[in-house]
Design a protein around this motif. Sequence first.
Motif, PDB file in Angstrom:
ATOM      1  N   ASP A   1       3.224  63.882  -5.044  1.00 53.74           N
ATOM      2  CA  ASP A   1       2.393  62.843  -5.638  1.00 53.74           C
ATOM      3  C   ASP A   1       2.934  62.455  -7.007  1.00 53.74           C
ATOM      4  O   ASP A   1       3.501  63.273  -7.721  1.00 53.74           O
ATOM      5  CB  ASP A   1       0.953  63.324  -5.781  1.00 53.74           C
ATOM      6  N   TYR A   2       2.751  61.205  -7.363  1.00 50.67           N
ATOM      7  CA  TYR A   2       3.157  60.765  -8.686  1.00 50.67           C
ATOM      8  C   TYR A   2       2.210  61.299  -9.754  1.00 50.67           C
ATOM      9  O   TYR A   2       2.635  61.784 -10.793  1.00 50.67           O
ATOM     10  CB  TYR A   2       3.218  59.243  -8.750  1.00 50.67           C
ATOM     11  N   PHE A   3       0.930  61.189  -9.499  1.00 54.01           N
ATOM     12  CA  PHE A   3      -0.054  61.723 -10.417  1.00 54.01           C
ATOM     13  C   PHE A   3      -1.347  62.040  -9.684  1.00 54.01           C
ATOM     14  O   PHE A   3      -1.608  61.529  -8.598  1.00 54.01           O
ATOM     15  CB  PHE A   3      -0.329  60.754 -11.583  1.00 54.01           C
ATOM     16  N   MET A   4      -2.134  62.889 -10.295  1.00 57.18           N
ATOM     17  CA  MET A   4      -3.445  63.240  -9.779  1.00 57.18           C
ATOM     18  C   MET A   4      -4.456  63.139 -10.913  1.00 57.18           C
ATOM     19  O   MET A   4      -4.089  63.212 -12.087  1.00 57.18           O
ATOM     20  CB  MET A   4      -3.459  64.649  -9.191  1.00 57.18           C
ATOM     21  N   GLY A   5      -5.702  62.967 -10.542  1.00 56.05           N
ATOM     22  CA  GLY A   5      -6.711  62.806 -11.570  1.00 56.05           C
ATOM     23  C   GLY A   5      -8.085  63.276 -11.155  1.00 56.05           C
ATOM     24  O   GLY A   5      -8.323  63.639 -10.003  1.00 56.05           O
ATOM     25  N   TRP A   6      -8.955  63.279 -12.138  1.00 56.71           N
ATOM     26  CA  TRP A   6     -10.359  63.606 -11.939  1.00 56.71           C
ATOM     27  C   TRP A   6     -11.220  62.412 -12.324  1.00 56.71           C
ATOM     28  O   TRP A   6     -11.006  61.781 -13.364  1.00 56.71           O
ATOM     29  CB  TRP A   6     -10.773  64.808 -12.790  1.00 56.71           C
ATOM     30  N   PHE A   7     -12.171  62.117 -11.477  1.00 53.46           N
ATOM     31  CA  PHE A   7     -13.174  61.104 -11.746  1.00 53.46           C
ATOM     32  C   PHE A   7     -14.546  61.734 -11.577  1.00 53.46           C
ATOM     33  O   PHE A   7     -14.684  62.787 -10.955  1.00 53.46           O
ATOM     34  CB  PHE A   7     -13.021  59.920 -10.786  1.00 53.46           C
ATOM     35  N   ARG A   8     -15.551  61.092 -12.113  1.00 54.29           N
ATOM     36  CA  ARG A   8     -16.903  61.605 -11.947  1.00 54.29           C
ATOM     37  C   ARG A   8     -17.876  60.461 -11.762  1.00 54.29           C
ATOM     38  O   ARG A   8     -17.645  59.341 -12.209  1.00 54.29           O
ATOM     39  CB  ARG A   8     -17.320  62.472 -13.135  1.00 54.29           C
ATOM     40  N   GLN A   9     -18.973  60.770 -11.108  1.00 54.55           N
ATOM     41  CA  GLN A   9     -20.001  59.780 -10.869  1.00 54.55           C
ATOM     42  C   GLN A   9     -21.368  60.414 -11.062  1.00 54.55           C
ATOM     43  O   GLN A   9     -21.748  61.326 -10.338  1.00 54.55           O
ATOM     44  CB  GLN A   9     -19.883  59.196  -9.458  1.00 54.55           C
TER      45      GLN A   9
ATOM     46  N   GLU B   1     -16.291  56.957 -12.789  1.00 53.82           N
ATOM     47  CA  GLU B   1     -15.504  56.712 -13.974  1.00 53.82           C
ATOM     48  C   GLU B   1     -14.360  57.709 -14.107  1.00 53.82           C
ATOM     49  O   GLU B   1     -14.434  58.846 -13.643  1.00 53.82           O
ATOM     50  CB  GLU B   1     -16.383  56.777 -15.234  1.00 53.82           C
ATOM     51  N   PHE B   2     -13.333  57.255 -14.776  1.00 56.13           N
ATOM     52  CA  PHE B   2     -12.172  58.085 -15.022  1.00 56.13           C
ATOM     53  C   PHE B   2     -12.491  59.199 -15.993  1.00 56.13           C
ATOM     54  O   PHE B   2     -13.186  58.993 -16.995  1.00 56.13           O
ATOM     55  CB  PHE B   2     -11.043  57.213 -15.582  1.00 56.13           C
ATOM     56  N   VAL B   3     -11.975  60.382 -15.715  1.00 52.72           N
ATOM     57  CA  VAL B   3     -12.137  61.528 -16.599  1.00 52.72           C
ATOM     58  C   VAL B   3     -10.794  61.949 -17.187  1.00 52.72           C
ATOM     59  O   VAL B   3     -10.625  62.015 -18.396  1.00 52.72           O
ATOM     60  CB  VAL B   3     -12.781  62.721 -15.867  1.00 52.72           C
ATOM     61  N   SER B   4      -9.844  62.237 -16.309  1.00 55.93           N
ATOM     62  CA  SER B   4      -8.546  62.724 -16.759  1.00 55.93           C
ATOM     63  C   SER B   4      -7.525  62.564 -15.648  1.00 55.93           C
ATOM     64  O   SER B   4      -7.879  62.503 -14.471  1.00 55.93           O
ATOM     65  CB  SER B   4      -8.660  64.199 -17.172  1.00 55.93           C
ATOM     66  N   ALA B   5      -6.261  62.505 -16.016  1.00 61.97           N
ATOM     67  CA  ALA B   5      -5.179  62.417 -15.044  1.00 61.97           C
ATOM     68  C   ALA B   5      -3.930  63.073 -15.598  1.00 61.97           C
ATOM     69  O   ALA B   5      -3.779  63.227 -16.817  1.00 61.97           O
ATOM     70  CB  ALA B   5      -4.890  60.964 -14.679  1.00 61.97           C
ATOM     71  N   ILE B   6      -3.035  63.445 -14.694  1.00 58.67           N
ATOM     72  CA  ILE B   6      -1.793  64.085 -15.099  1.00 58.67           C
ATOM     73  C   ILE B   6      -0.675  63.704 -14.146  1.00 58.67           C
ATOM     74  O   ILE B   6      -0.870  63.660 -12.932  1.00 58.67           O
ATOM     75  CB  ILE B   6      -1.971  65.624 -15.170  1.00 58.67           C
ATOM     76  N   TRP B   7       0.482  63.414 -14.697  1.00 59.58           N
ATOM     77  CA  TRP B   7       1.664  63.178 -13.874  1.00 59.58           C
ATOM     78  C   TRP B   7       2.141  64.501 -13.315  1.00 59.58           C
ATOM     79  O   TRP B   7       2.220  65.497 -14.038  1.00 59.58           O
ATOM     80  CB  TRP B   7       2.771  62.521 -14.693  1.00 59.58           C
TER      81      TRP B   7
ATOM     82  N   ILE C   1       5.045  65.501 -12.176  1.00 60.19           N
ATOM     83  CA  ILE C   1       6.289  65.920 -12.793  1.00 60.19           C
ATOM     84  C   ILE C   1       6.275  65.475 -14.251  1.00 60.19           C
ATOM     85  O   ILE C   1       6.113  64.298 -14.552  1.00 60.19           O
ATOM     86  CB  ILE C   1       7.511  65.323 -12.081  1.00 60.19           C
ATOM     87  N   GLY C   2       6.445  66.425 -15.142  1.00 56.82           N
ATOM     88  CA  GLY C   2       6.448  66.126 -16.561  1.00 56.82           C
ATOM     89  C   GLY C   2       5.168  66.520 -17.261  1.00 56.82           C
ATOM     90  O   GLY C   2       5.201  66.994 -18.404  1.00 56.82           O
ATOM     91  N   GLY C   3       4.044  66.314 -16.593  1.00 53.24           N
ATOM     92  CA  GLY C   3       2.772  66.777 -17.122  1.00 53.24           C
ATOM     93  C   GLY C   3       2.106  65.891 -18.156  1.00 53.24           C
ATOM     94  O   GLY C   3       1.171  66.339 -18.829  1.00 53.24           O
ATOM     95  N   ASN C   4       2.559  64.660 -18.307  1.00 51.81           N
ATOM     96  CA  ASN C   4       1.874  63.740 -19.215  1.00 51.81           C
ATOM     97  C   ASN C   4       0.428  63.577 -18.776  1.00 51.81           C
ATOM     98  O   ASN C   4       0.154  63.337 -17.603  1.00 51.81           O
ATOM     99  CB  ASN C   4       2.562  62.379 -19.233  1.00 51.81           C
ATOM    100  N   SER C   5      -0.474  63.695 -19.709  1.00 47.01           N
ATOM    101  CA  SER C   5      -1.889  63.680 -19.374  1.00 47.01           C
ATOM    102  C   SER C   5      -2.647  62.578 -20.094  1.00 47.01           C
ATOM    103  O   SER C   5      -2.221  62.076 -21.139  1.00 47.01           O
ATOM    104  CB  SER C   5      -2.525  65.034 -19.674  1.00 47.01           C
ATOM    105  N   TYR C   6      -3.798  62.233 -19.524  1.00 48.53           N
ATOM    106  CA  TYR C   6      -4.646  61.174 -20.045  1.00 48.53           C
ATOM    107  C   TYR C   6      -6.092  61.644 -19.975  1.00 48.53           C
ATOM    108  O   TYR C   6      -6.484  62.350 -19.044  1.00 48.53           O
ATOM    109  CB  TYR C   6      -4.488  59.893 -19.228  1.00 48.53           C
ATOM    110  N   TYR C   7      -6.886  61.231 -20.960  1.00 48.49           N
ATOM    111  CA  TYR C   7      -8.282  61.633 -21.010  1.00 48.49           C
ATOM    112  C   TYR C   7      -9.167  60.468 -21.408  1.00 48.49           C
ATOM    113  O   TYR C   7      -8.803  59.647 -22.252  1.00 48.49           O
ATOM    114  CB  TYR C   7      -8.499  62.763 -22.015  1.00 48.49           C
TER     115      TYR C   7
ATOM    116  N   PRO D   1      -2.605  55.572 -14.164  1.00 49.03           N
ATOM    117  CA  PRO D   1      -3.424  56.682 -13.664  1.00 49.03           C
ATOM    118  C   PRO D   1      -4.882  56.650 -14.084  1.00 49.03           C
ATOM    119  O   PRO D   1      -5.676  57.424 -13.552  1.00 49.03           O
ATOM    120  CB  PRO D   1      -2.712  57.922 -14.241  1.00 49.03           C
ATOM    121  N   VAL D   2      -5.247  55.786 -15.014  1.00 52.33           N
ATOM    122  CA  VAL D   2      -6.646  55.718 -15.426  1.00 52.33           C
ATOM    123  C   VAL D   2      -7.445  54.739 -14.579  1.00 52.33           C
ATOM    124  O   VAL D   2      -8.666  54.658 -14.720  1.00 52.33           O
ATOM    125  CB  VAL D   2      -6.786  55.344 -16.916  1.00 52.33           C
TER     126      VAL D   2
END
Length: 124
Positions: free
Chosen positions: A31-39, A46-52, A54-60, A105-106
């Motif tokens: 996978d290119y990236f995976m993430g967490w969402f919540r409702q 809504e978006f919570v967090s995601a991570i690439w 490979i490399g581990g770049n993350s978003y919150y 990813p967001v």
Amino acid sequence: QVQLVESGGGLVQAGGSLRLSCSASGRTFRDYFMGWFRQAPGKEREFVSAIWWIGGNSYYADSVKGRFTISRDNAKNTLYLQMNSLKDEDTAVYYCAASIRVGDPVQISKYDYWGQGTQVTVSS
């Protein structure tokens, strides 16, 4: 196709912590990236967090920045969300998602696979 199964949800007091896990199986690709969402009840997912992967770049999301930490174990095909300093407003069903394509990813529309969700309830 990819199957995603979340676990680790439950009931926790405000200020406490939980760690969510998402186990991925059935895939023959990375996978290119995976993430967490919540409702939350009555609200949109809504978006919570995601991570690439490979490399581990993350978003919150701003609402969880500084409190939640996303991570992944490539060898175990598992995604994690460490949630600290939980607040009442964190109460929601949390969903794991995966993308097999390049994108932002967001954005919820960029994900291809979804788990069934795990309930997180924060009480005060």
